[in-house]
Motif scaffolding. Structure first.
Motif, PDB file in Angstrom:
ATOM      1  N   ASN A 120     -52.838 -20.636  -9.363  1.00 47.79           N
ATOM      2  CA  ASN A 120     -52.353 -21.140 -10.651  1.00 47.79           C
ATOM      3  C   ASN A 120     -52.988 -20.367 -11.810  1.00 47.79           C
ATOM      4  O   ASN A 120     -52.350 -20.088 -12.815  1.00 47.79           O
ATOM      5  CB  ASN A 120     -52.669 -22.634 -10.804  1.00 47.79           C
ATOM      6  CG  ASN A 120     -51.887 -23.485  -9.816  1.00 47.79           C
ATOM      7  OD1 ASN A 120     -50.909 -23.026  -9.219  1.00 47.79           O
ATOM      8  ND2 ASN A 120     -52.313 -24.729  -9.636  1.00 47.79           N
ATOM      9  N   LYS A 129     -49.210 -24.910 -13.974  1.00 52.78           N
ATOM     10  CA  LYS A 129     -48.578 -24.535 -12.706  1.00 52.78           C
ATOM     11  C   LYS A 129     -49.016 -25.440 -11.568  1.00 52.78           C
ATOM     12  O   LYS A 129     -50.046 -26.108 -11.648  1.00 52.78           O
ATOM     13  CB  LYS A 129     -48.971 -23.093 -12.329  1.00 52.78           C
ATOM     14  CG  LYS A 129     -48.484 -22.027 -13.275  1.00 52.78           C
ATOM     15  CD  LYS A 129     -49.043 -20.658 -12.875  1.00 52.78           C
ATOM     16  CE  LYS A 129     -49.113 -19.735 -14.064  1.00 52.78           C
ATOM     17  NZ  LYS A 129     -50.130 -18.685 -13.918  1.00 52.78           N
ATOM     18  N   THR A 311     -45.932 -20.632  -6.052  1.00 52.76           N
ATOM     19  CA  THR A 311     -46.579 -21.075  -7.286  1.00 52.76           C
ATOM     20  C   THR A 311     -45.500 -21.188  -8.342  1.00 52.76           C
ATOM     21  O   THR A 311     -44.752 -20.220  -8.555  1.00 52.76           O
ATOM     22  CB  THR A 311     -47.652 -20.059  -7.732  1.00 52.76           C
ATOM     23  OG1 THR A 311     -48.606 -19.904  -6.673  1.00 52.76           O
ATOM     24  CG2 THR A 311     -48.362 -20.520  -9.000  1.00 52.76           C
ATOM     25  N   ARG A 313     -43.829 -23.360 -12.107  1.00 45.70           N
ATOM     26  CA  ARG A 313     -44.039 -24.202 -13.286  1.00 45.70           C
ATOM     27  C   ARG A 313     -44.256 -25.641 -12.850  1.00 45.70           C
ATOM     28  O   ARG A 313     -43.529 -26.163 -11.990  1.00 45.70           O
ATOM     29  CB  ARG A 313     -42.795 -24.130 -14.181  1.00 45.70           C
ATOM     30  CG  ARG A 313     -42.816 -23.002 -15.180  1.00 45.70           C
ATOM     31  CD  ARG A 313     -41.472 -22.775 -15.825  1.00 45.70           C
ATOM     32  NE  ARG A 313     -40.734 -24.003 -16.085  1.00 45.70           N
ATOM     33  CZ  ARG A 313     -39.436 -24.053 -16.362  1.00 45.70           C
ATOM     34  NH1 ARG A 313     -38.738 -22.923 -16.427  1.00 45.70           N
ATOM     35  NH2 ARG A 313     -38.837 -25.196 -16.575  1.00 45.70           N
TER      36      ARG A 313
END
Ligand SMILES: *Cc1c(COP(=O)(O)O)cnc(C)c1O
Length: 459
Positions: A120, A129, A311, A313
């Motif tokens: 993140n 994230k 990974t 949003r």
């Protein structure tokens, strides 16, 4: 200068860092194993080299007959920190003595969380994230598509010419090349659409115009053929790997990312091959400042232990209901320890800088080689991800897969592990471990030059 950056990381290597061909390639012990293999292993799984490995580290792979090959492959961009990297091996061994598996979905552990925190923090963009872990690159791409469809409520997925995303049903569908990846394995998954790629060497309007023209064409086709309101995500490699190390022309990725943002389409960067310092950035999207909505990683993530990640949003991944994502082995504790060691090594050994320095050594020598051999039509790549594309002669565009295979064969026989790639099988690609000592990098390039010279005089 680059020579100060390239060298032996933190002291000494366990294995002699030398090229040594003592039996011919393959030697007798490898030939024996080859026979056993033919009777036991499904032939659909093929190997680049005819030798069987006994040991590997730094810039060499040592076979069962005692041959030591210079490694320009890194197990396909996996052992970026070096094979059996001591820090990785130590953490793996210690974890294997504590516990090897609980299933994160049954009983969680800290290292999984730490890997997610690190990704993140390190992937492009400083937005909020979330990450989850799976086993392979293909599984990461599959899951990125699942997440994009769930979060947008849309179905269509856009992929590109020359793209490679894996061998499962969905990722094989996303992959462009028929032979060997798709041939006979259909029917494919629905709602996958393919768009033109900004391939500078082969763009009809010329390399200078390639970025904007290819972006305009892709956007026009998406708009007319699918409708942006139906597209969940666009999946793209920021430098295409198996497709032939195609570096999209400048402006292409930012234009596609802008279009996605305007229309609520998720931009999914498949950084499985380009990630973890390989290209001279930690992630290849950084080169043009592109911030993806979702990033898939695998290969270089854990020094060779099976691990991959999605990974994305936080607002995208937070939508998915508990139990909607996961898998028995995903984020295995031994692999997570390896990943944490890899991330430390990248930082401590300054491997991003080292990848750039490798490119600074390789690209000028590859360009000089191209000046002597008109069959090299294009030299490209960034950092420690470089390639040459072979054609029929000066100014020609017709692919030359025969010469490509011939040069690769001569390299292997002389003790240099190189890989081929490309939709037409006419690309030699170079992926040395980022810890390769400079003398081996240079000697590997000598072998490549000699192999070209020998193939040219033979042909
Ligand atoms: C290798 C690769 C994959 C597939 O990864 P596996 O671990 O082999 O499933 C997906 N995308 C890219 C860009 C790759 O290079």
């Amino acid at each position: 200068m680059s020579s100060q950056i390239i060298g032996t990381p933190s002291g000494v290597h366990r294995l002699a860092q030398e090229r040594r061909v003592v039996t011919g390639i393959p030697g007798p012990r490898s030939r024996e194993l080859q026979e056993r293999r033919a009777a036991a292993v499904a032939p659909g799984v093929s190997s680049v080299l005819p030798v069987y490995v006994a040991d590997a580290g730094g810039g060499v792979v040592v076979d069962v007959d005692g041959n030591s090959l210079i490694d320009f492959g890194s197990g396909i961009a996996v052992t970026n920190v070096g094979n059996a990297n001591p820090r990785v091996a130590e953490r793996v061994a210690a974890q294997a003595e504590r516990f090897t598996h609980t299933c994160f979905m049954v009983a969680p552990y800290e290292s999984y969380v730490a890997v997610c925190e690190a990704l993140n923090r390190l992937t492009p963009g400083d937005h909020d994230k979330r990450t989850f872990l799976v086993n392979s690159g293909a599984e990461a791409v599959e899951n990125a598509v699942k997440a994009a469809r769930y979060a947008t409520g849309r179905q269509a997925i856009v992929a590109f010419d020359h793209g490679y995303h894996g061998r499962t049903l969905l990722t094989m569908t996303l992959t462009a090349k028929n032979m060997p990846y798709k041939h006979g394995f259909g029917p494919y998954a629905p709602e996958v659409y393919r768009m033109p790629m900004a391939y500078p060497f082969r763009w009809p309007g010329g390399a200078e115009n390639c970025g904007p023209e290819a972006a305009a064409q892709a956007i026009d086709q998406i708009t007319k053929q699918i409708g942006p309101e139906n597209v969940a995500g666009v999946v793209i490699e920021p430098i295409q790997g198996e497709g032939g190390f195609i570096e999209p022309a400048p402006g292409f990725l930012p234009a596609i990312a802008d279009f996605c943002r305007t229309h609520g389409i998720l931009f999914i960067a498949d950084e499985v091959q380009t990630g973890f310092a390989r290209t001279g950035d930690l992630f290849a999207c950084e080169h043009e400042g592109v911030v993806p909505d979702i990033v898939t990683t695998a290969k270089g993530i854990a020094g060779g232990l099976p691990l991959a990640a999605v990974t994305g949003r936080a607002d995208v991944l937070d939508k998915i209901h508990p139990g909607g994502l996961g898998g028995t082995y995903g984020g295995n504790p031994v692999s997570c320890e390896a990943a944490l060691a890899v991330l430390e090594e990248i930082e401590n050994e300054k491997l991003v800088d080292r990848a750039r320095a490798i490119g600074e050594v390789m690209l000028p020598r590859l360009r000089a080689l191209a000046d002597r051999h008109p069959e090299i039509g294009d030299v490209r790549g960034r950092g420690a991800m470089t390639a040459v594309e072979l054609v029929r002669g000066a100014g020609a565009k017709e692919p030359n897969p025969e010469l490509t295979a011939e040069v690769a064969r001569r390299c292997h026989a002389a003790g240099l592990l190189v890989l081929t790639a490309g939709t037409h099988g006419n690309v030699l690609r170079f992926l040395p471990p980022l810890v390769i000592p400079e003398h081996l990098l240079s000697e590997g390039l000598d072998v490549l030059e000699e192999s070209f010279a020998a193939a040219a005089s033979a042909g």
